[in-house]
Design an enzyme around this catalytic site. Structure first.
Site, mmCIF file in Angstrom:
data_model
loop_
_atom_site.group_PDB
_atom_site.id
_atom_site.type_symbol
_atom_site.label_atom_id
_atom_site.label_comp_id
_atom_site.label_asym_id
_atom_site.label_seq_id
_atom_site.Cartn_x
_atom_site.Cartn_y
_atom_site.Cartn_z
ATOM 1 C CG ASP A 1 13.261 -48.378 10.693
ATOM 2 O OD1 ASP A 1 14.169 -48.676 10.403
ATOM 3 O OD2 ASP A 1 12.771 -47.160 11.053
ATOM 4 C CG ASP B 1 15.863 -41.861 8.258
ATOM 5 O OD1 ASP B 1 15.949 -42.991 7.786
ATOM 6 O OD2 ASP B 1 15.351 -41.577 9.344
#
Lengths: 403, 403
Positions: A156, A215
């Site tokens: 990430d 997301d």
């Protein structure tokens, strides 16, 4: 001549990350959307981030048809580690309360089911959930993952700066390769740079898959927003997709609470059009038969996994109706998706010609509807298609040339 | 004393429209959300606004359990008439191509099934779809509906001015009453005045039900927006609800394409909490068994149809969790709904005491979950409730005092 040869080799080498993985979009399961950063194993032992959760999912994937259908990765997301690294080795340490057997044992268990284990980290100082990131420990972390038997790593981009990405992600890729263990590399690189110039050829050279956008959430709104982003295709990122390297519109939410069945079909169809990784994030222990059958649908998976690996594109969009096409095998064939995003009435009859699909072929095509396997007839350049698509629904078909 | 008596009678008379109808929230079917103004019977004979559609729905309501469950009105919405009135009588004329048997025959058919027929008009010059409105022909239209055997009339507010509403709606009510036929009167009156001072006592005096807010669409977003409006309860419109007179948050979209099953449960539960009319607008010819069973659920309908007719209210809302209560029979009981509007993760454990529900009773209460009929135990003022509610889902229960 030697120069030309060297150049050709160089071109071949930089064209894409070539660790032999993800020749078609990877398939598996990923905990984030459904289970988030739930670390409360005392009050919620079944749903907390723990070895039990991943073992449960591995069990279901092996026993309920997912593995046979092609789903192979069991992927951990954030919140699995202790907040401090081991002071002696600087290695990441799985939380010993939630992962009492340790990561190697968990990987062994997952491998014993014929599946692969993925994990999660971050290129910054911390992960998004505040656990240790890999910024200054990339070599150690890659080696640790390899020693544990990890098969996939999602890195990430929280607590970092996008200016570091073009340096940092390639360095992590270097250390992952150096371990000698094939580890699928999932990068969040472009997701943090949505509005900026993004070097997609470099990303495709260094990552197997990469998140381009926000997301996913458990809602139709979220799915529609993602589909719009990939349909807009700003920066032409679809061009760098291919065997070994795919754009990742994020998890499959089929089996959760936010989509109707026709919306679940739409997500599966559009993710197939996009040659997208299929990482399910729902609870396979309690999923309905209807949703499970959709996840296992052979026709949908066949389009998703088409070996050409070409990413489909939106070819037109009018009044909440959008049409996507994707070249697939056998040569000259296309997958076709027509999405109806309207929210009232009983549906729309969508009428068009092959030329509207940017298909200039002189062939005739047989059209087969994929969910039901229904033969829709033969079409050529002068035939008008007229296909009914209900609201919040997709038509998903395949056009195969007729000789 | 006589003066006081007269005053009491006057108060009693103006307290609510008293045509004997809608003693509990009316239940039935209404075409708009699913079938809109589809008049293309040539290309879409099954879904166009036509006598066939309403006869089909009456057949399904009578044969598939809806009638037994309490659904009785088969309601036409816009786009049923010719664009011109009969020049000799000024009566509205049903489109002869789409309603070849005429309205009286259609009413006879619906009545033969033990059901009632509703129709639609507008207090302005035109309906919202551009068909003739009742502005200057109210007496004629009321008489016409009565002659046809119409049992319910929804009067919309397009092509008008809200300043006319307090005069026009009561006049239509006068003419409907004058026919001598009990005709349920559905007013769109406050829906066009959302942000203004609204005379709800007058509306309740003149209308059986009234739309307060925008049309529903086939989406969870739409359902959530409506629930918020009724939870905010600006102007305290909940206070005027009661036997004969109910606020109408619009149609039930269970069985369409925009809600997951848990979202369908949430709509049913919240509409029950609101003592809302239940007008289904989905295709009963092709509805899933799961959605049909939900529409027919005895426990849900029992709360909706509770004879006290008190409208429930939102008692608290925190972080996308909201709790509603509604006093129901037997005396001292409450229906309880906990709605989780989050779109990620695996749900929330909601903890609270009776006092958080504005229930100050010293009683102990038995809590029964309604969808599954599950006994949840006995609670008193010192017991902490802890109820798991999944995302996009509702907990729906009933608290009954334990003697």
């Amino acid at each position: 001549m030697l120069k030309l040869l060297a150049l050709l080799i160089a071109v071949a080498c930089v064209s894409a990350l070539d660790n032999g993985l993800a020749r078609t979009p990877p398939m598996g399961w990923l905990s984030w959307q459904r289970f988030r950063c739930n670390i409360d194993c005392k009050n919620d032992p079944k749903n907390c981030i723990s070895e039990r959760l991943y073992m449960d999912m591995a069990d279901r994937m092996a026993a309920d048809g997912y593995k046979e259908a092609g789903y192979e990765y069991v992927n951990i997301d954030d919140c699995w580690a202790l907040k401090e690294r081991d002071p002696k080795t600087l290695q990441l340490v799985p939380d010993p309360v939630r992962f009492p057997s340790g990561m190697k044992k968990l990987a062994d268990y997952v491998h014993s089911k014929g599946l692969k284990l993925g994990t999660y980290g971050d290129m910054g100082i911390y992960t998004c959930g505040g656990y240790p990131g890999s910024k200054f420990t990339m070599e150690t972390d890659a080696r640790t993952f390899s020693e544990w038997g990890i098969d996939s790593f999602k890195m990430d981009g929280c607590y970092s700066t996008t200016a570091d990405f073009p340096t940092a992600y390639p360095i992590m890729e270097f250390y992952l390769n150096k371990t000698g263990r094939p580890i699928l590399f999932s990068c969040s690189w472009p997701a943090y740079m949505q509005t900026k110039d993004i070097n997609y050829p470099l990303i495709a050279e260094k990552c197997n898959i990469w998140r381009n956008y926000d997301d996913i959430a458990d809602s139709w709104d979220s799915v529609k927003t993602i589909i719009k982003f990939y349909g807009d295709n700003k920066g032409n990122f679809s061009a760098v997709a291919g065997p070994g390297n795919f754009n990742d519109p994020d998890m499959i939410i089929v089996g959760n609470r936010g989509l109707s069945y026709s919306e679940e079909q739409a997500q599966m169809a559009l993710w197939a059009m996009m040659a997208a990784p299929l990482f399910i994030s729902s609870d396979l222990r309690s999923i309905s038969n209807e949703s499970r059958d959709l996840l296992l649908h052979k026709g949908v998976i066949a389009i998703n996994q088409d070996k050409l690996g070409i990413m489909g594109q939106r070819v037109f969009a009018v009044s909440n109706i959008q049409v996507w096409t994707r070249p697939v095998l056998p040569a000259g064939s296309y997958a076709l998706a027509i999405l109806n995003e309207n929210d009232g009435g009983s549906g729309t009859t969508v009428k068009f010609y092959l030329s509207n699909l940017a298909i200039s072929s002189k062939s005739s095509f047989k059209l087969t509807e994929i969910f039901q396997g229904k033969d829709m007839g033969v079409f050529n350049s002068t035939t008008e298609f007229a296909i009914d698509v209900d609201v919040s629904s997709v038509f998903f078909g395949k056009l195969t040339p007729v000789s």
